[in-house]
Motif scaffolding. Sequence first.
Motif, mmCIF file in Angstrom:
data_model
loop_
_atom_site.group_PDB
_atom_site.id
_atom_site.type_symbol
_atom_site.label_atom_id
_atom_site.label_comp_id
_atom_site.label_asym_id
_atom_site.label_seq_id
_atom_site.Cartn_x
_atom_site.Cartn_y
_atom_site.Cartn_z
ATOM 1 N N ALA A 184 0.807 -1.226 0.000
ATOM 2 C CA ALA A 184 0.000 0.000 0.000
ATOM 3 C C ALA A 184 0.839 1.274 0.000
ATOM 4 O O ALA A 184 1.943 1.318 0.532
ATOM 5 C CB ALA A 184 -0.930 0.006 1.210
ATOM 6 N N TYR A 185 0.258 2.289 -0.608
ATOM 7 C CA TYR A 185 0.783 3.650 -0.551
ATOM 8 C C TYR A 185 -0.375 4.595 -0.862
ATOM 9 O O TYR A 185 -1.470 4.151 -1.204
ATOM 10 C CB TYR A 185 1.958 3.844 -1.521
ATOM 11 C CG TYR A 185 1.586 3.828 -2.990
ATOM 12 C CD1 TYR A 185 1.523 5.004 -3.728
ATOM 13 C CD2 TYR A 185 1.298 2.632 -3.644
ATOM 14 C CE1 TYR A 185 1.184 4.996 -5.079
ATOM 15 C CE2 TYR A 185 0.971 2.611 -4.993
ATOM 16 C CZ TYR A 185 0.910 3.801 -5.702
ATOM 17 O OH TYR A 185 0.572 3.784 -7.033
ATOM 18 N N GLN A 186 -0.131 5.864 -0.757
ATOM 19 C CA GLN A 186 -1.130 6.873 -1.080
ATOM 20 C C GLN A 186 -0.933 7.303 -2.526
ATOM 21 O O GLN A 186 0.142 7.810 -2.891
ATOM 22 C CB GLN A 186 -0.999 8.079 -0.150
ATOM 23 C CG GLN A 186 -1.472 7.809 1.258
ATOM 24 C CD GLN A 186 -2.970 7.642 1.305
ATOM 25 O OE1 GLN A 186 -3.738 8.572 1.076
ATOM 26 N NE2 GLN A 186 -3.419 6.449 1.617
ATOM 27 N N GLY A 187 -1.957 7.065 -3.350
ATOM 28 C CA GLY A 187 -1.848 7.420 -4.754
ATOM 29 C C GLY A 187 -3.218 7.551 -5.396
ATOM 30 O O GLY A 187 -4.232 7.180 -4.820
ATOM 31 N N ASP A 188 -3.211 8.068 -6.603
ATOM 32 C CA ASP A 188 -4.445 8.205 -7.372
ATOM 33 C C ASP A 188 -4.883 6.818 -7.837
ATOM 34 O O ASP A 188 -4.107 6.130 -8.503
ATOM 35 C CB ASP A 188 -4.191 9.112 -8.573
ATOM 36 C CG ASP A 188 -5.439 9.332 -9.383
ATOM 37 O OD1 ASP A 188 -5.872 8.384 -10.087
ATOM 38 O OD2 ASP A 188 -5.983 10.445 -9.326
ATOM 39 N N PRO A 189 -6.097 6.374 -7.505
ATOM 40 C CA PRO A 189 -6.541 5.023 -7.877
ATOM 41 C C PRO A 189 -6.574 4.768 -9.377
ATOM 42 O O PRO A 189 -6.454 3.632 -9.817
ATOM 43 C CB PRO A 189 -7.950 4.922 -7.282
ATOM 44 C CG PRO A 189 -8.016 5.962 -6.235
ATOM 45 C CD PRO A 189 -7.091 7.060 -6.678
ATOM 46 N N THR A 205 0.266 10.528 -4.105
ATOM 47 C CA THR A 205 -0.366 11.736 -3.589
ATOM 48 C C THR A 205 0.199 12.014 -2.211
ATOM 49 O O THR A 205 0.800 11.132 -1.580
ATOM 50 C CB THR A 205 -1.895 11.584 -3.501
ATOM 51 O OG1 THR A 205 -2.196 10.468 -2.652
ATOM 52 C CG2 THR A 205 -2.514 11.358 -4.873
ATOM 53 N N SER A 206 0.006 13.228 -1.727
ATOM 54 C CA SER A 206 0.504 13.562 -0.387
ATOM 55 C C SER A 206 -0.637 13.461 0.614
ATOM 56 O O SER A 206 -1.809 13.540 0.257
ATOM 57 C CB SER A 206 1.111 14.964 -0.382
ATOM 58 O OG SER A 206 0.142 15.907 -0.760
ATOM 59 N N GLY A 207 -0.274 13.297 1.881
ATOM 60 C CA GLY A 207 -1.272 13.167 2.925
ATOM 61 C C GLY A 207 -1.918 11.796 2.905
ATOM 62 O O GLY A 207 -1.601 10.951 2.065
ATOM 63 N N GLU A 235 -9.579 7.287 0.233
ATOM 64 C CA GLU A 235 -9.772 7.164 -1.213
ATOM 65 C C GLU A 235 -8.477 6.931 -1.970
ATOM 66 O O GLU A 235 -8.481 6.414 -3.083
ATOM 67 C CB GLU A 235 -10.456 8.423 -1.774
ATOM 68 C CG GLU A 235 -11.863 8.645 -1.248
ATOM 69 C CD GLU A 235 -11.902 9.250 0.161
ATOM 70 O OE1 GLU A 235 -10.865 9.788 0.638
ATOM 71 O OE2 GLU A 235 -12.953 9.156 0.797
ATOM 72 N N ASN A 236 -7.346 7.323 -1.381
ATOM 73 C CA ASN A 236 -6.052 7.184 -2.046
ATOM 74 C C ASN A 236 -5.203 6.047 -1.479
ATOM 75 O O ASN A 236 -4.014 5.958 -1.772
ATOM 76 C CB ASN A 236 -5.287 8.504 -1.974
ATOM 77 C CG ASN A 236 -5.979 9.579 -2.770
ATOM 78 O OD1 ASN A 236 -6.624 10.452 -2.201
ATOM 79 N ND2 ASN A 236 -5.889 9.516 -4.074
ATOM 80 N N HIS A 237 -5.827 5.168 -0.715
ATOM 81 C CA HIS A 237 -5.125 3.993 -0.182
ATOM 82 C C HIS A 237 -5.148 2.912 -1.269
ATOM 83 O O HIS A 237 -6.157 2.245 -1.470
ATOM 84 C CB HIS A 237 -5.813 3.499 1.092
ATOM 85 C CG HIS A 237 -5.137 2.331 1.714
ATOM 86 N ND1 HIS A 237 -4.039 2.463 2.534
ATOM 87 C CD2 HIS A 237 -5.377 1.001 1.622
ATOM 88 C CE1 HIS A 237 -3.651 1.267 2.928
ATOM 89 N NE2 HIS A 237 -4.444 0.361 2.387
#
Length: 168
Positions: free
Chosen positions: A38-43, A49-51, A55-57
């Motif tokens: 996992a990371y934070q990104g645009d699906p 993405t930051s923060g 929705e971005n998991h």
Amino acid sequence: MGIRNYLIEGVSGTGKTSVCDELLRRGYHAIHGDRVLAYQGDPETGRPTSGFTHENHIWRVDEVRASAAAQDEEVTFFCGGSRNFAQFIDLFDGVFVLQVDLDTLRRRLDARPEDEWGGRPEERELIVRLHRTQEDVPKNGVIIDATAPIERVVDEIVRQCSLRRARL
């Protein structure tokens, strides 16, 4: 990874991490997707993405594909939630969706510390809504009653995998 690969999904609080731990304890090859992939990104694009937002998991699609393609293990379980599962769900021989009733979910979330996902009131509200709508879990998965003790939940998943293998 696995000759056969299975995804274990469900909203937060249904027991994905506990199932993964129990599968590992029993000697199965299991991946904590929320920790490893996992990371934070645009699906849609995968761009970081930051923060942190629910929705971005997302999971690293290239790593999921590489792990699923490897033939080192008889079976591999990928455990966790991802907003981009549609990009790799076709790789799995089966999908299991853990479900609990609302009272059980609330009890589990109440036990979470505030620094863990689902520990803050606004996160709990989102999880309860997602529990109600089931909008971000796979629609065609085998439903597993995750209110049972973890040993029975995993017994049922393993049983279902054996049934699926027998049909092949």
